[in-house]
Write an enzyme that holds these catalytic residues in place. Sequence first.
Site, PDB file in Angstrom:
ATOM      1  N   ASN A 151       0.801  -1.222   0.000  1.00  0.00           N
ATOM      2  CA  ASN A 151       0.000   0.000   0.000  1.00  0.00           C
ATOM      3  C   ASN A 151       0.833   1.271   0.000  1.00  0.00           C
ATOM      4  O   ASN A 151       0.302   2.349  -0.287  1.00  0.00           O
ATOM      5  CB  ASN A 151      -0.926   0.014   1.223  1.00  0.00           C
ATOM      6  CG  ASN A 151      -0.174  -0.167   2.527  1.00  0.00           C
ATOM      7  OD1 ASN A 151       0.452  -1.203   2.752  1.00  0.00           O
ATOM      8  ND2 ASN A 151      -0.228   0.835   3.391  1.00  0.00           N
ATOM      9  N   GLN A 179      -5.211  -3.604  -1.705  1.00  0.00           N
ATOM     10  CA  GLN A 179      -4.751  -2.611  -2.682  1.00  0.00           C
ATOM     11  C   GLN A 179      -4.744  -3.138  -4.112  1.00  0.00           C
ATOM     12  O   GLN A 179      -4.765  -2.367  -5.063  1.00  0.00           O
ATOM     13  CB  GLN A 179      -3.334  -2.126  -2.322  1.00  0.00           C
ATOM     14  CG  GLN A 179      -3.282  -1.150  -1.181  1.00  0.00           C
ATOM     15  CD  GLN A 179      -3.962   0.181  -1.470  1.00  0.00           C
ATOM     16  OE1 GLN A 179      -4.189   0.545  -2.612  1.00  0.00           O
ATOM     17  NE2 GLN A 179      -4.286   0.919  -0.424  1.00  0.00           N
ATOM     18  N   HIS A 201     -13.794   0.239  -0.024  1.00  0.00           N
ATOM     19  CA  HIS A 201     -13.514   1.666  -0.190  1.00  0.00           C
ATOM     20  C   HIS A 201     -12.205   1.948  -0.939  1.00  0.00           C
ATOM     21  O   HIS A 201     -11.890   3.119  -1.204  1.00  0.00           O
ATOM     22  CB  HIS A 201     -13.529   2.391   1.166  1.00  0.00           C
ATOM     23  CG  HIS A 201     -12.309   2.208   2.004  1.00  0.00           C
ATOM     24  ND1 HIS A 201     -11.390   3.205   2.232  1.00  0.00           N
ATOM     25  CD2 HIS A 201     -11.868   1.135   2.696  1.00  0.00           C
ATOM     26  CE1 HIS A 201     -10.438   2.761   3.022  1.00  0.00           C
ATOM     27  NE2 HIS A 201     -10.703   1.504   3.324  1.00  0.00           N
ATOM     28  N   CYS A 327       0.259   8.404  11.320  1.00  0.00           N
ATOM     29  CA  CYS A 327       0.354   9.729  11.936  1.00  0.00           C
ATOM     30  C   CYS A 327       0.083   9.568  13.431  1.00  0.00           C
ATOM     31  O   CYS A 327      -0.973   9.084  13.816  1.00  0.00           O
ATOM     32  CB  CYS A 327      -0.666  10.674  11.317  1.00  0.00           C
ATOM     33  SG  CYS A 327      -0.599  12.352  11.943  1.00  0.00           S
TER      34      CYS A 327
END
Length: 381
Positions: A151, A179, A201, A327
């Site tokens: 990914n 992916q 998604h 993150c």
Amino acid sequence: MKSIYLDHAASTPVHPEVAQRMMNVMTGQYGNASSVHAFGREAKKIVSGARDQIAALLGCQSDELVFTAGGTESDNLAILGMLESLGTKGKHVITSAIEHHAVLHTCHELERQGCEVTYVPVDSTGRVSVEDIVGAIKDNTVLVTIMYGNNEVGTVQPIAEIGEVCRSRGIVFHSDAVQALGSEAISCRDLPVDMWSFSAHKINGPQGVGALVVRRGLSVSPRLFGGLQEKKRRAGTENMAGIAGFAAAVELAVRNMEQRIQHYSGLRSTLLQGLRQEIGEDSFVINGNLAHYLPHILNISFPGSNTESMLMNLDMEGIAAASGSACTSGSLEVSHVLQSMKLSDPVLRSAIRFSFGLGNTTQEMEYTAQKIGTILNRLRK
């Protein structure tokens, strides 16, 4: 120019045909597929029809398809469900150092439960060696889990070869293909893979729905308990509209795959050519395998800059890209994938992932290349 979305590897816009299919279900049907009355039978018909449609497109049997809440749950159900059915104590699992955290963190949980896990390395392009897989196999190895395409850098793994090794030794093989769906020709029937993870998604379907394909003859213990849905493998009322949208998205992805691949490859080439013209060939590095890659993912480093500054400046120019890393508390962590590839520090700390999809144009790629040139000139002063 309008905002440019180049983060399709994270999530994709819902295709209008998918949205319409979901709206039809949400406004026209509200029964529970487990109910025996007419409303329930109609709901079950929608879920079963979507299951049959997806199974036919993916090349598996309908009863091998388990609907989930997405790729993460599919990975968890495959890995933890398989090991729970076998018992973790004294068992050995093989995975790679560059898996998605949905796999890596699940393997860490296995270790906590007393299972042994081997994390095989990758080369500088992010590719696993079949020989390393073979070398890691032990008498107690019960599962190998290797992603189809990465990914972050898009590198495609030697799935067929790894699968043949596992099948010849009676080892279950799982692949996170989240992916790859829509960018690679996947046939669950033809490839020697026992379990597959997918997510809607990533292919212009809705968020919150995915699937795990479990080959007939294998058993996975459920991770959710309650009802008897999904043949007792995944309890809970089915996400009927999401499942219908997932089926529509898979149909579009498979039906238009060659066209999509050509489009993505054209966008990739345009962006790279624009960068060569704007900043020169020596000012950037392509991370990943140049022969085996997903066409919609392009990871590029710009030595002399840093990832966080580049992403912030791109965002100010209306361009959405990604680091491909987690993150945490507002600060970007160095990618575990790029670290595993043993890239140099300037390359490691300046990597940006551009990922293409529905709505992107060659004009956007040219504009992005120009803006990168402007940003680098500003950052390097």
